[in-house]
Scaffold this motif. Sequence first.
Motif, PDB file in Angstrom:
ATOM      1  N   ASN A   1       0.861  -1.191   0.000  1.00 13.08           N
ATOM      2  CA  ASN A   1       0.000   0.000   0.000  1.00 13.08           C
ATOM      3  C   ASN A   1       0.898   1.242   0.000  1.00 13.08           C
ATOM      4  OD1 ASN A   1      -1.681   2.169   0.626  1.00 13.08           O
ATOM      5  ND2 ASN A   1      -2.735   1.129   2.300  1.00 13.08           N
ATOM      6  N   PRO A   2       0.916   2.021  -1.080  1.00  8.94           N
ATOM      7  CA  PRO A   2       1.826   3.169  -1.139  1.00  8.94           C
ATOM      8  C   PRO A   2       1.511   4.260  -0.132  1.00  8.94           C
ATOM      9  CG  PRO A   2       0.363   3.151  -3.044  1.00  8.94           C
ATOM     10  CD  PRO A   2       0.141   1.853  -2.329  1.00  8.94           C
ATOM     11  N   LYS A   3       0.342   4.212   0.484  1.00  5.51           N
ATOM     12  CA  LYS A   3      -0.025   5.218   1.477  1.00  5.51           C
ATOM     13  C   LYS A   3       0.238   4.763   2.912  1.00  5.51           C
ATOM     14  CE  LYS A   3      -1.514   8.301  -1.448  1.00  5.51           C
ATOM     15  NZ  LYS A   3      -0.823   9.596  -1.609  1.00  5.51           N
ATOM     16  N   PHE A   4       0.676   3.508   3.087  1.00  2.00           N
ATOM     17  CA  PHE A   4       0.985   3.022   4.443  1.00  2.00           C
ATOM     18  C   PHE A   4       2.490   2.964   4.610  1.00  2.00           C
ATOM     19  CE2 PHE A   4       1.971  -0.393   7.470  1.00  2.00           C
ATOM     20  CZ  PHE A   4       1.322   0.116   8.585  1.00  2.00           C
TER      21      PHE A   4
ATOM     22  N   HIS B   1     -10.883  -8.469  -3.301  1.00  3.94           N
ATOM     23  CA  HIS B   1      -9.820  -7.864  -4.107  1.00  3.94           C
ATOM     24  C   HIS B   1      -8.554  -7.655  -3.268  1.00  3.94           C
ATOM     25  CE1 HIS B   1     -12.975  -6.258  -7.159  1.00  3.94           C
ATOM     26  NE2 HIS B   1     -12.620  -7.500  -7.416  1.00  3.94           N
ATOM     27  N   ASN B   2      -7.413  -7.849  -3.912  1.00  2.00           N
ATOM     28  CA  ASN B   2      -6.159  -7.861  -3.171  1.00  2.00           C
ATOM     29  C   ASN B   2      -5.863  -6.564  -2.442  1.00  2.00           C
ATOM     30  OD1 ASN B   2      -6.097 -10.051  -5.188  1.00  2.00           O
ATOM     31  ND2 ASN B   2      -4.031 -10.421  -4.414  1.00  2.00           N
ATOM     32  N   ASP B   3      -6.386  -5.438  -2.944  1.00  2.00           N
ATOM     33  CA  ASP B   3      -6.166  -4.174  -2.256  1.00  2.00           C
ATOM     34  C   ASP B   3      -7.111  -3.990  -1.083  1.00  2.00           C
ATOM     35  OD1 ASP B   3      -8.303  -3.875  -4.107  1.00  2.00           O
ATOM     36  OD2 ASP B   3      -8.046  -1.701  -4.170  1.00  2.00           O
ATOM     37  N   HIS B   4      -7.823  -5.043  -0.706  1.00  2.00           N
ATOM     38  CA  HIS B   4      -8.674  -5.045   0.491  1.00  2.00           C
ATOM     39  C   HIS B   4      -8.366  -6.266   1.366  1.00  2.00           C
ATOM     40  CE1 HIS B   4     -11.379  -1.700  -0.719  1.00  2.00           C
ATOM     41  NE2 HIS B   4     -10.847  -2.018  -1.892  1.00  2.00           N
ATOM     42  N   PHE B   5      -8.275  -7.445   0.754  1.00  2.00           N
ATOM     43  CA  PHE B   5      -7.904  -8.662   1.492  1.00  2.00           C
ATOM     44  C   PHE B   5      -6.496  -8.530   2.049  1.00  2.00           C
ATOM     45  CE2 PHE B   5      -6.376 -13.001   1.855  1.00  2.00           C
ATOM     46  CZ  PHE B   5      -7.457 -13.661   2.436  1.00  2.00           C
ATOM     47  N   GLY B   6      -5.588  -8.023   1.226  1.00  2.00           N
ATOM     48  CA  GLY B   6      -4.262  -7.617   1.681  1.00  2.00           C
ATOM     49  C   GLY B   6      -3.523  -8.639   2.530  1.00  2.00           C
ATOM     50  N   ASP B   7      -3.179  -8.242   3.752  1.00  2.00           N
ATOM     51  CA  ASP B   7      -2.358  -9.033   4.669  1.00  2.00           C
ATOM     52  C   ASP B   7      -3.191  -9.895   5.614  1.00  2.00           C
ATOM     53  OD1 ASP B   7       0.474  -7.952   4.186  1.00  2.00           O
ATOM     54  OD2 ASP B   7      -0.670  -6.111   4.474  1.00  2.00           O
ATOM     55  N   THR B   8      -4.423 -10.160   5.259  1.00  2.00           N
ATOM     56  CA  THR B   8      -5.333 -10.852   6.168  1.00  2.00           C
ATOM     57  C   THR B   8      -4.726 -12.112   6.767  1.00  2.00           C
ATOM     58  OG1 THR B   8      -7.369  -9.980   5.184  1.00  2.00           O
ATOM     59  CG2 THR B   8      -7.527 -12.103   6.296  1.00  2.00           C
TER      60      THR B   8
END
Length: 231
Positions: free
Chosen positions: A29-32, A52-59
């Motif tokens: 995430n470029p904003k984190f 979507h990967n930009d929400h599921f992310g590091d789950t």
Amino acid sequence: MQIHYLGHSAFKIVTGDAVVLFDPFLTGNPKFSGNRDAMVADVTHVLVTHGHNDHFGDTIDILKMTGATLVSTPELCGYVASVFGDAKTRGMNIGGTAKLGAISVSMVKAFHSSSYSAPDGRTIYGGMPTGLILKAEGKALYHMGDTDSFGDMALINELHRPDIGIVPIGDNFTMGPDEAALAVNRFFAFTTVIPCHYGTFGLLEQSADGFAAKVTKGRVEVMAPLSQLTV
């Protein structure tokens, strides 16, 4: 209730003994720019609106690190359980409410799509995309996930009376600033409105200024990544 904005659509909510992480896209995430492991160390619940990967992310990593409980669709909970057998999951579907101690989570509609691109190359069907409503401390926080506006937002407001709205405004993949402001003004009585899902990638709206200028109901809080707000 403390709200920490982690960039894009990721939020950390601290309420009593519960520490809730929404849509934990942190790695990549470029904003984190924080320390991921330190930020999530105390998390008790992970809430994922869609796959979507930009929400599921590091789950999955976060569940392994913390022992937190995942609350999401049956499809995403089933996938997580298939790759991490010790995962604590609470699968639910649209219209349902999960009572989780001092907090509850209600699942509502969103108009979008939902799939996860897994590390092994598979595309995992994520079930229906959703919005999630967290209730705690006598407040209701509505994370819309990724969505268009839709008329049943009026029914969501009637049923749940959310005080705090986390609203995607980025356009292209979700409603844009004008439509998001119209939805807030027409369907809700938020006291606090927080825009998200903008400025992260080139295809998205880069500023929340246009949205904030058009919202006439509720106080708009344009949160910088890694900032926090008490409500």
